[in-house]
Write an enzyme that holds these catalytic residues in place. Structure first.
Site, PDB file in Angstrom:
ATOM      1  N   ASP A  38      81.322  11.709 -18.294  1.00 56.07           N
ATOM      2  CA  ASP A  38      81.491  12.883 -18.370  1.00 56.07           C
ATOM      3  C   ASP A  38      81.526  13.073 -19.773  1.00 56.07           C
ATOM      4  O   ASP A  38      82.239  12.472 -20.469  1.00 56.07           O
ATOM      5  CB  ASP A  38      82.449  13.177 -17.613  1.00 56.07           C
ATOM      6  CG  ASP A  38      82.415  14.797 -17.214  1.00 56.07           C
ATOM      7  OD1 ASP A  38      82.907  15.764 -18.576  1.00 56.07           O
ATOM      8  OD2 ASP A  38      81.905  15.057 -15.898  1.00 56.07           O
ATOM      9  N   TYR A 157      69.337  28.640 -14.650  1.00 50.93           N
ATOM     10  CA  TYR A 157      69.674  27.693 -13.286  1.00 50.93           C
ATOM     11  C   TYR A 157      68.813  27.595 -12.269  1.00 50.93           C
ATOM     12  O   TYR A 157      68.897  26.323 -11.891  1.00 50.93           O
ATOM     13  CB  TYR A 157      70.887  28.335 -13.111  1.00 50.93           C
ATOM     14  CG  TYR A 157      71.783  27.230 -11.776  1.00 50.93           C
ATOM     15  CD1 TYR A 157      72.796  26.328 -12.770  1.00 50.93           C
ATOM     16  CD2 TYR A 157      71.744  27.338 -10.410  1.00 50.93           C
ATOM     17  CE1 TYR A 157      73.217  25.636 -11.990  1.00 50.93           C
ATOM     18  CE2 TYR A 157      72.129  26.716  -9.711  1.00 50.93           C
ATOM     19  CZ  TYR A 157      73.478  25.466 -10.524  1.00 50.93           C
ATOM     20  OH  TYR A 157      73.915  24.611  -9.412  1.00 50.93           O
ATOM     21  N   ILE A 190      79.405  24.750  -3.098  1.00 56.25           N
ATOM     22  CA  ILE A 190      80.403  24.229  -3.247  1.00 56.25           C
ATOM     23  C   ILE A 190      82.230  24.287  -4.242  1.00 56.25           C
ATOM     24  O   ILE A 190      81.792  25.134  -5.765  1.00 56.25           O
ATOM     25  CB  ILE A 190      80.533  23.417  -3.766  1.00 56.25           C
ATOM     26  CG1 ILE A 190      79.240  22.972  -3.067  1.00 56.25           C
ATOM     27  CG2 ILE A 190      81.551  22.046  -3.565  1.00 56.25           C
ATOM     28  CD1 ILE A 190      79.027  22.772  -1.768  1.00 56.25           C
ATOM     29  N   THR A 192      84.240  24.016  -6.374  1.00 53.48           N
ATOM     30  CA  THR A 192      84.618  22.929  -7.268  1.00 53.48           C
ATOM     31  C   THR A 192      85.045  24.268  -8.607  1.00 53.48           C
ATOM     32  O   THR A 192      84.979  25.843  -8.714  1.00 53.48           O
ATOM     33  CB  THR A 192      83.324  21.829  -7.844  1.00 53.48           C
ATOM     34  OG1 THR A 192      82.463  23.588  -8.276  1.00 53.48           O
ATOM     35  CG2 THR A 192      83.106  21.754  -6.944  1.00 53.48           C
TER      36      THR A 192
HETATM   37  P1  NAP Z   1      82.519  20.474 -12.063  1.00 53.09           P
HETATM   38  O1  NAP Z   1      83.771  20.570 -10.956  1.00 53.09           O
HETATM   39  O2  NAP Z   1      82.317  21.540 -13.372  1.00 53.09           O
HETATM   40  O3  NAP Z   1      81.779  19.657 -12.454  1.00 53.09           O
HETATM   41  C1  NAP Z   1      80.542  19.400 -13.283  1.00 53.09           C
HETATM   42  C2  NAP Z   1      81.178  17.911 -14.870  1.00 53.09           C
HETATM   43  O4  NAP Z   1      80.083  17.913 -15.943  1.00 53.09           O
HETATM   44  C3  NAP Z   1      82.531  18.825 -14.959  1.00 53.09           C
HETATM   45  O5  NAP Z   1      83.447  17.540 -15.149  1.00 53.09           O
HETATM   46  C4  NAP Z   1      81.619  19.551 -16.951  1.00 53.09           C
HETATM   47  O6  NAP Z   1      82.718  18.799 -17.903  1.00 53.09           O
HETATM   48  C5  NAP Z   1      80.706  17.891 -16.823  1.00 53.09           C
HETATM   49  N1  NAP Z   1      79.296  18.068 -17.922  1.00 53.09           N
HETATM   50  C6  NAP Z   1      79.456  19.531 -18.274  1.00 53.09           C
HETATM   51  N2  NAP Z   1      78.097  19.781 -18.982  1.00 53.09           N
HETATM   52  C7  NAP Z   1      77.624  18.034 -19.959  1.00 53.09           C
HETATM   53  C8  NAP Z   1      77.081  17.133 -20.667  1.00 53.09           C
HETATM   54  N3  NAP Z   1      76.484  17.655 -21.368  1.00 53.09           N
HETATM   55  N4  NAP Z   1      77.040  15.776 -20.888  1.00 53.09           N
HETATM   56  C9  NAP Z   1      78.400  15.616 -19.578  1.00 53.09           C
HETATM   57  N5  NAP Z   1      78.971  15.876 -18.518  1.00 53.09           N
HETATM   58  C10 NAP Z   1      79.416  17.428 -18.590  1.00 53.09           C
HETATM   59  O7  NAP Z   1      80.506  21.083 -11.254  1.00 53.09           O
HETATM   60  P2  NAP Z   1      80.238  20.803  -9.743  1.00 53.09           P
HETATM   61  O8  NAP Z   1      80.477  22.295  -9.080  1.00 53.09           O
HETATM   62  O9  NAP Z   1      80.990  19.334  -9.503  1.00 53.09           O
HETATM   63  O10 NAP Z   1      78.944  20.572  -9.857  1.00 53.09           O
HETATM   64  C11 NAP Z   1      78.263  19.310 -10.290  1.00 53.09           C
HETATM   65  C12 NAP Z   1      77.338  19.190 -10.235  1.00 53.09           C
HETATM   66  O11 NAP Z   1      76.629  19.997  -8.943  1.00 53.09           O
HETATM   67  C13 NAP Z   1      76.110  20.250 -11.095  1.00 53.09           C
HETATM   68  O12 NAP Z   1      74.755  19.903 -11.098  1.00 53.09           O
HETATM   69  C14 NAP Z   1      75.569  21.508 -10.004  1.00 53.09           C
HETATM   70  O13 NAP Z   1      74.919  22.405 -11.169  1.00 53.09           O
HETATM   71  C15 NAP Z   1      75.414  21.173  -8.883  1.00 53.09           C
HETATM   72  N6  NAP Z   1      76.092  22.247  -7.414  1.00 53.09           N
HETATM   73  C16 NAP Z   1      77.212  22.305  -7.759  1.00 53.09           C
HETATM   74  C17 NAP Z   1      77.366  23.766  -7.098  1.00 53.09           C
HETATM   75  C18 NAP Z   1      79.077  24.332  -6.637  1.00 53.09           C
HETATM   76  O14 NAP Z   1      78.244  25.310  -6.111  1.00 53.09           O
HETATM   77  N7  NAP Z   1      79.956  24.195  -7.686  1.00 53.09           N
HETATM   78  C19 NAP Z   1      76.341  24.325  -5.571  1.00 53.09           C
HETATM   79  C20 NAP Z   1      74.843  23.264  -6.009  1.00 53.09           C
HETATM   80  C21 NAP Z   1      75.183  22.256  -6.876  1.00 53.09           C
HETATM   81  P3  NAP Z   1      83.541  20.475 -18.581  1.00 53.09           P
HETATM   82  O15 NAP Z   1      84.526  20.184 -17.114  1.00 53.09           O
HETATM   83  O16 NAP Z   1      83.645  19.958 -19.989  1.00 53.09           O
HETATM   84  O17 NAP Z   1      82.719  21.320 -18.459  1.00 53.09           O
END
Ligand code: NAP
Length: 250
Positions: A38, A157, A190, A192
């Site tokens: 991360d 996105y 989700i 998050t």
């Molecule tokens: P999250 O809770 O924000 O977690 C994402 C993590 O990735 C954070 O720790 C973030 O760090 C880190 N990150 C951001 N940019 C980065 C980089 N350049 N290099 C390495 N790490 C990086 O998000 P999440 O909801 O779990 O999402 C995870 C994945 O699921 C993403 O690909 C997202 O597009 C996908 N997704 C999410 C949803 C949803 O509704 N949540 C739905 C569909 C798909 P920081 O905290 O410092 O930013």
């Protein structure tokens, strides 16, 4: 029977929060040694501590997945630490700039493509040869329902997530017969930290798009990642699997 990942090594990007955190913890619960990658050191180290407290093995590696060299180093560090790579979940991502397409900045578009799409290419480029050094492996790329349909104000996105599905299909075609299965998961919305900017009214609107009547949890997504990684999914490759409370069904 539950899958056993004893003796295996899993790498999860964006593992310091949300879906990546739940996935890293579940890989560890099934016995894998886990590389928690991360940008966020605090979140990543907390996940490593939690895994160790639960009796598992994990290490944090700081990595900006939008940089090809950083992804190469991440795989090198995985091999140096644990000697092999069996599973990878390329999950790190950002929400990106939200604007009508004509108002979206070039920088904002390029950033979300770099973090959410180019990163998946960079990670697989270095992970696949590492997996092929041993017994092959399985890769799960984090797409989205927005890898299948559009969503207003999110052109960058949506383009990135459609690209993740295409990259997954191509990698599946090229490497399945060599021993690396590659699949994509498409979560609905989700609950998050990624959704932390959304106010209660916006969240309500998002809930209404899911026939199941609620948002998903990170753990519900992690379960699908684990199944796709495991030998139970031995004939599954080059495919996209929604985990979306019915979002794509209507
Ligand atoms: P999250 O809770 O924000 O977690 C994402 C993590 O990735 C954070 O720790 C973030 O760090 C880190 N990150 C951001 N940019 C980065 C980089 N350049 N290099 C390495 N790490 C990086 O998000 P999440 O909801 O779990 O999402 C995870 C994945 O699921 C993403 O690909 C997202 O597009 C996908 N997704 C999410 C949803 C949803 O509704 N949540 C739905 C569909 C798909 P920081 O905290 O410092 O930013």
């Amino acid at each position: 029977m539950e899958p056993s990942f004893a003796g295996k090594v899993a790498l999860v990007t964006g593992a310091g929060s949300g879906i990546g955190e739940a996935t890293a913890k579940l890989y560890a619960a099934y016995g894998a040694k886990v590389i928690v990658a991360d940008l966020n050191e605090k979140g990543g180290n907390a996940v490593v501590d939690a895994i160790k407290k639960g009796g598992g093995e994990a290490r944090f590696v700081k990595c900006d997945v939008s940089q090809a060299e950083a992804c190469a180093k991440l795989v090198e560090e995985t091999l140096r630490a644990y000697g092999r790579l069996d599973y990878a979940c390329n999950n790190a991502g950002i929400g990106g700039e939200q604007n009508m397409l004509a108002d979206m900045s070039v920088e904002g578009f390029n950033k979300v493509i770099a973090v959410n799409l180019s990163s998946v290419f960079y990670c697989m480029k270095y992970q696949i040869p590492a997996m092929l050094q041993n017994d092959g492996g399985a890769i799960v790329n984090m797409a989205s329902i927005l890898g299948q349909v559009g969503f207003a104000y999110s052109a960058g996105y949506v383009a990135a997530k459609h690209g993740v599905v295409g990259l997954t299909q191509n990698a599946g075609i090229e490497y399945s017969a060599k021993g690396v299965r590659v699949n994509a998961v498409g979560p609905g919305f989700i609950d998050t930290p990624l959704l932390s900017q959304a106010d209660a009214k916006t969240k309500e609107g998002l809930v209404s798009k899911h026939p199941i009547g609620r948002l998903g949890t990170s753990e519900e997504v992690a379960e699908l990642v684990i199944w796709l990684s495991s030998d139970k999914a031995s004939f599954v490759t080059g495919a996209y699997y929604p985990v979306d409370g019915g979002y794509l069904a209507p």
